[in-house]
Design an enzyme around this catalytic site. Structure first.
Site, mmCIF file in Angstrom:
data_model
loop_
_atom_site.group_PDB
_atom_site.id
_atom_site.type_symbol
_atom_site.label_atom_id
_atom_site.label_comp_id
_atom_site.label_asym_id
_atom_site.label_seq_id
_atom_site.Cartn_x
_atom_site.Cartn_y
_atom_site.Cartn_z
ATOM 1 N N ALA A 1 0.852 -1.193 0.000
ATOM 2 C CA ALA A 1 0.000 0.000 0.000
ATOM 3 C C ALA A 1 0.883 1.237 0.000
ATOM 4 C CB ALA A 1 -0.916 0.011 1.224
ATOM 5 N N ASP B 1 -5.428 8.514 14.871
ATOM 6 C CA ASP B 1 -5.880 8.238 13.501
ATOM 7 C C ASP B 1 -6.684 6.943 13.451
ATOM 8 O OD1 ASP B 1 -6.179 8.881 10.840
ATOM 9 O OD2 ASP B 1 -4.310 7.927 10.209
#
Length: 638
Positions: free
Chosen positions: A25, A141
């Site tokens: 990713a 997050d």
């Protein structure tokens, strides 16, 4: 149409240890690759910081600091961090590789989840988050992209501690929308966050899992941020009345606009989730235990006693003899004497023969004694030597710590002893050493450990190592013949070595180079100055030790070298004046000049904020320590 250029990282060897295989990713600050740890022969995920951030010393410092914080977390629901380092100009982070999908991918496939599925996933997420909060780490997050669902069923929360470093970059596009959707009101209005801000994001994520959509949507980040700051998150049952009412309480508690009205940390929210779990699952307990009863064994059959009866017969009386005369009596006496002489002669002959036979039997015949030959260490077929020596061999087996398996370990009677010819000698074939449980000797003194491990061959000279974890003179580990830690079992009289603590490596921080060398020399260590760098913290004077580490970066033994990095003092650089500029431009200019801008706005709002003042003031001949904080106060241009 041209093909996209190949990723130059594929196939690269990072830090001489991690072979990059493929890309997993790519994010705003780093790219994650699948790699092989050549040292431990296992697959890992390695996150490598983007090249355009390489010159941002502040970002790199935070990346390293936050990676170390994440590595301190050890919890089944947190992605493990194995290693962190610097390769060329890029910082990297080595993490546990979990093949599977993220919660975001699961939601894309199924839109929404059942209450039971939501409970299972949230239990794991909150458990990992609770461990972080207990360690003083705020995630910053929390979102479905950072919840990993492994193929083997494990659920883990990733990217711990990296959100602070990520805030140094301005997110745009879909990445920004994805982060904005989970921002707490205090982050939007004041730019501050604590553990309760994580719980706000958890509440938004729970709402999304149950209803299939986020509570606040908009075309621009500003619209979503405004709703977070000014509106209360609705209960999930308002979207789907079939949902259990207990989830309304959890979501509203976690997403209260005032942080004081939320749970203090993830542990409180987790405890409440587990309290309502039975109701969510229809009253059934989350788990049950079956007790298997063992049927009683049957009683042994009674043994009947047997009585034996001896029958004695009766002897009939002999008929009385007739009276005899003198002549007959004399004749019978003479015959009796003749027979007696014959018998005496025969008995003498028999005794002489018997004596001779006995002498032959015990002297040269089967009854003679012979020495048992030595066959120890020979193959198992060594029995022929015993047969040739006149013995009957009976085979047996036994454990022997000194004789290898399959060889003769000895005889009974033992070799060299006298045994009767024709007698039986038992021949033992070795089964090898007994496998014994290894007692736990870690933490004992060296003398105590030697007594505890007396069933093994302990090396006379220990392996002395420096360590902070074990008191000097105590055992750190018990090592096998290859230098590896022993397992739970080990062969009897197997060779082992004690790794014994030499105490901690002396701390030479802030000592002069000469003083540090003397301290290390007294501890039996060498020293070497490798370089000098600026110390912008102002804590270490020029010429003093700023950092130290082992030369081989591994086990440190007496005689090894400790590398020293000396301070060059603080580095003062010009401080630009950014008052009146856009916050976004001011932040970029200060970073380029080598400073760390501190501001109370989320990155999403930097483009519409202006700098009202700065501390310390800049411009002209003003200088400040490179890497130091510059506080910016701004206003929103709404």
């Amino acid at each position: 149409m041209t093909n996209a250029p190949a990723d130059p990282m594929i196939g690269r060897l990072i830090d001489g240890r991690y072979q990059v295989r493929s890309r997993i990713a790519r994010g705003g600050m780093a790219t994650v690759y699948l790699a092989t740890d050549l040292r431990l022969e296992r697959r890992v995920a390695i996150k490598i910081m983007h090249g355009h951030l390489a010159d941002d010393n502040t970002f790199k410092t935070r990346f390293v600091q936050e990676a170390r914080s994440a590595a301190r977390l050890a919890h089944p629901n947190v992605v493990n961090v194995y290693d962190q380092g610097q390769d060329a100009d890029s910082a990297y982070l080595v993490m546990e590789y979990l093949p599977g999908i993220t919660l975001r991918e699961l939601l894309k496939d199924y839109q929404k989840l059942t209450p039971e599925q939501t409970t299972d996933i949230m239990d794991a997420v909150l458990a990992g988050l609770a461990a972080a909060h207990q360690s003083g780490i705020v995630h910053r997050d929390v979102k479905p992209e950072n919840v990993l669902l492994a193929d083997d069923g494990r659920i883990k929360l990733g990217d711990f501690g990296l959100a602070r470093a990520a805030s140094a970059n301005t997110a745009t596009g879909q990445a920004l929308l994805g982060t904005i959707a989970y921002l707490s009101p205090e982050l939007v209005t004041r730019g501050v966050a604590d553990a309760r801000s994580d719980l706000y994001a958890v509440g938004i994520m729970m709402y999304e899992m149950l209803t299939g959509e986020q509570p606040f949507v908009g075309e621009a980040p500003m619209q979503i941020a405004y709703q977070h700051a000014n509106e209360q998150v609705p209960p999930p049952s308002a979207k789907d009345p079939s949902l259990p009412i207990e989830f309304d309480e959890l979501v509203l508690w976690a997403t209260a606009r005032d942080p004081e009205d939320r749970p203090a940390d993830a542990r409180q929210l987790l405890e409440r989730l587990r309290e309502i779990e039975g109701s969510v699952r229809g009253g059934e307990p989350a788990g049950s235990t079956r007790v298997l009863e063992r049927l009683p064994e049957g009683a042994a059959a009674p043994t009947a006693s047997i009585a034996e009866t001896a029958v004695l017969g009766t002897r009939s009386a002999a008929p009385a003899a007739e009276p005899e005369d003198d002549a007959a009596r004399l004749t019978r006496t003479a015959e009796r004497r003749t027979r007696r002489g014959t018998w005496i002669f025969a008995l003498v002959v028999l005794l002489i023969a018997l004596a001779g036979g006995t002498g032959w039997y015990f002297g040269a015949g089967p009854g003679a004694f012979a020495e048992v030959p030595k066959v120890t260490g020979l193959p198992a077929n060594a029995e022929q030597q015993l047969v040739d020596a006149g013995f009957v061999v009976q085979n047996g087996e036994r454990h022997d710590p000194k004789v290898p398996e399959g060889q003769v370990s000895g005889t009974d009677p033992a070799a060299g002893e006298q045994a009767r010819r024709g007698g039986t000698v038992q021949l033992f074939v070795s089964l090898g050493a007994r496998i014994l449980p290894v007692p736990d000797a870690v933490g004992m003194t060296e003398e105590q450990a030697r007594d505890t491990l007396s069933d093994f061959a302990v090396a006379e000279k220990p392996d002395r190592r420096f360590t902070d974890d074990v008191e000097a003179g105590n055992v750190i580990a018990v090592l096998d013949e290859n230098g590896e830690p022993l397992g739970a079992e080990y062969p009897e009289l197997g060779a082992i070595t004690l790794a014994v603590s030499a105490g901690p490596i002396p701390d030479t921080w802030n000592e002069s180079a000469d003083s540090a060398a003397a301290i290390l020399d007294e501890a039996g260590l060498k020293s070497a100055v490798v370089d000098e760098v600026f110390d912008n913290s102002g804590k270490v004077a020029a010429g003093a030790v700023l950092e130290w580490w082992p030369e081989n970066d591994g086990v440190v033994r007496p005689g090894d070298t400790i590398d020293l990095r000396l301070s060059k003092g603080q580095n003062l650089v010009p401080l630009p004046d950014v008052v009146g500029k856009k916050m976004q431009d001011a932040v970029a200019e200060l970073r380029e000049a080598g400073f760390n801008p501190v501001y109370q706005f989320p990155d999403a709002l930097l483009g519409i904020a202006n700098v009202k003042s700065m501390d310390p003031a800049g411009g002209g001949d003003q200088t400040a320590v490179e890497g130091s904080d510059v506080t910016l106060v701004g206003t929103l241009d709404l």
